[in-house]
Design an enzyme around this catalytic site. Structure first.
Site, PDB file in Angstrom:
ATOM      1  N   LYS A 178      37.925  41.823  44.220  1.00  0.00           N
ATOM      2  CA  LYS A 178      39.582  42.324  44.594  1.00  0.00           C
ATOM      3  C   LYS A 178      39.943  43.461  44.571  1.00  0.00           C
ATOM      4  O   LYS A 178      40.401  43.956  43.693  1.00  0.00           O
ATOM      5  CB  LYS A 178      40.677  41.218  43.923  1.00  0.00           C
ATOM      6  CG  LYS A 178      42.069  41.280  44.495  1.00  0.00           C
ATOM      7  CD  LYS A 178      43.285  40.752  43.424  1.00  0.00           C
ATOM      8  CE  LYS A 178      44.598  41.085  43.953  1.00  0.00           C
ATOM      9  NZ  LYS A 178      45.517  40.761  43.000  1.00  0.00           N
ATOM     10  N   ALA A 192      50.187  38.323  46.304  1.00  0.00           N
ATOM     11  CA  ALA A 192      51.283  39.212  45.542  1.00  0.00           C
ATOM     12  C   ALA A 192      52.798  38.831  46.121  1.00  0.00           C
ATOM     13  O   ALA A 192      52.994  38.711  47.101  1.00  0.00           O
ATOM     14  CB  ALA A 192      51.145  40.670  45.505  1.00  0.00           C
TER      15      ALA A 192
END
Lengths: 257, 66
Positions: free
Chosen positions: A96, A184
């Site tokens: 990531k 997020a």
């Protein structure tokens, strides 16, 4: 169920592992939500502490896949070196990729992100880039070898949910065959369901579960919401109208006035 | 003795290479990754990674992350 780099994932909830009240609660949350992929990271370790080994043993015990991040990296060099270290430690070429551009918003430095992704893709990494909702940046990331995109919903840890629905819908529309993960800013299961109803393939979140009053129950709630959102997307929701449409038939109504 | 920085802390060591430094400093398991002056050093290359005064050594291990 989503597929990333030709690997099927059983649960479209990708769960972060930081900020939980305890390791036991983290472990219970992962089990309760039947999570298949967790995000992990690297930090300095002192000689003799064995802290990393203990965390690694928990990962092996859970039998989940790991997606190492490059959190807190503000430069291409830092992010690339961190990814290389993560590949060795976690024995995966998934990463990531985070190249942060601003300490207040923690938004990606998209210029550095593209450059780091180019280096890592060329080195055999399977890059999951944490990016903005920008269409052109997304296109560039795909051109240089990324096969997954992870646009933010809103700033990391903010719990604001999806701030720019138009742009995320645009991404979905332009890249119908690319796995897209909202990463997020998710605060509630309804935010995650919204992303899935829009046709996103998965949702990555951490704080919304870890800082909830009951992380174990919240993790399960997210799995259920994500599943419901996906089912709704596949069922082709109705279009939104400005005006009302009667649902009960008007024809045949008794004349009573 | 070589004066260098291990995870940001100034130390003095007799170790001549990265592998020896890890051993001397009490790292008991190998679920670790290393970097020397910002460059990743693969596990198999630690013995050949010679240390010099002022080097910056980073040793990291798994931790929770979002």
């Amino acid at each position: 169920m989503p597929e990333f780099y030709n690997e099927h994932v059983q649960n479209a909830l990708l769960l972060g592992t930081a900020r939980y009240p305890s390791p036991t609660i983290l472990e219970d949350a992962i089990r309760s939500a039947e999570v298949d992929v967790i995000t992990v990271s690297l930090r300095r370790e002192s000689g003799g502490s064995n802290a990393g080994q203990h965390f690694w043993e928990m990962i092996k015990r859970l039998g989940v896949r790991v997606l190492p991040n490059t959190a807190s990296c503000y430069s291409v060099k830092e992010a690339v070196t961190t990814a290389q270290m993560a590949r060795e430690v976690f024995e995966t070429d998934w990463v990531k990729l985070e190249v942060i551009g601003n300490p207040d918003t923690l938004q990606p430095d998209v210029f550095g992100l593209v450059e780091a992704a180019r280096i890592l893709c060329a080195d055999g990494f399977r890059v999951f880039p944490y990016t903005t909702e920008d269409l052109v940046v997304a296109d560039r990331l795909l051109q240089i070898g990324c096969e997954v995109l992870m646009p933010w919903g809103s700033p990391i840890g903010s719990g604001q949910g999806i701030n720019n629905e138009f742009a995320l819908r645009t991404l979905r529309s332009h890249f119908p065959d690319v796995p897209l993960v909202v990463d997020a800013g998710i605060g509630r299961p309804s935010h995650a369901a919204q992303a899935m109803e829009m046709g996103f393939d998965a949702v990555l979140l951490n704080t919304a579960v870890a800082r909830a009053g009951d992380p174990v129950s919240m993790a399960k709630a997210f799995t259920e919401a994500i599943s419901a959102g996906r089912s709704a997307f596949l069922a082709n929701p109705i279009e939104q109208n400005d005006m009302a449409e009667p649902s009960t038939p008007v024809l045949g109504k008794a004349f009573l006035s | 003795m070589i004066d260098l920085y291990l995870n940001g802390e100034a130390i003095s060591t007799d170790a001549e290479n990265l592998a020896a430094l890890l051993q001397d400093c009490g790292y008991e398991h190998d679920r670790l990754a290393t970097a020397l002056n910002g460059i990743f050093v693969h596990r198999e290359s630690r013995t050949s990674a010679r240390l010099s005064p002022g080097d910056r050594v980073e040793v990291v291990s798994p931790i929770e992350g979002g």
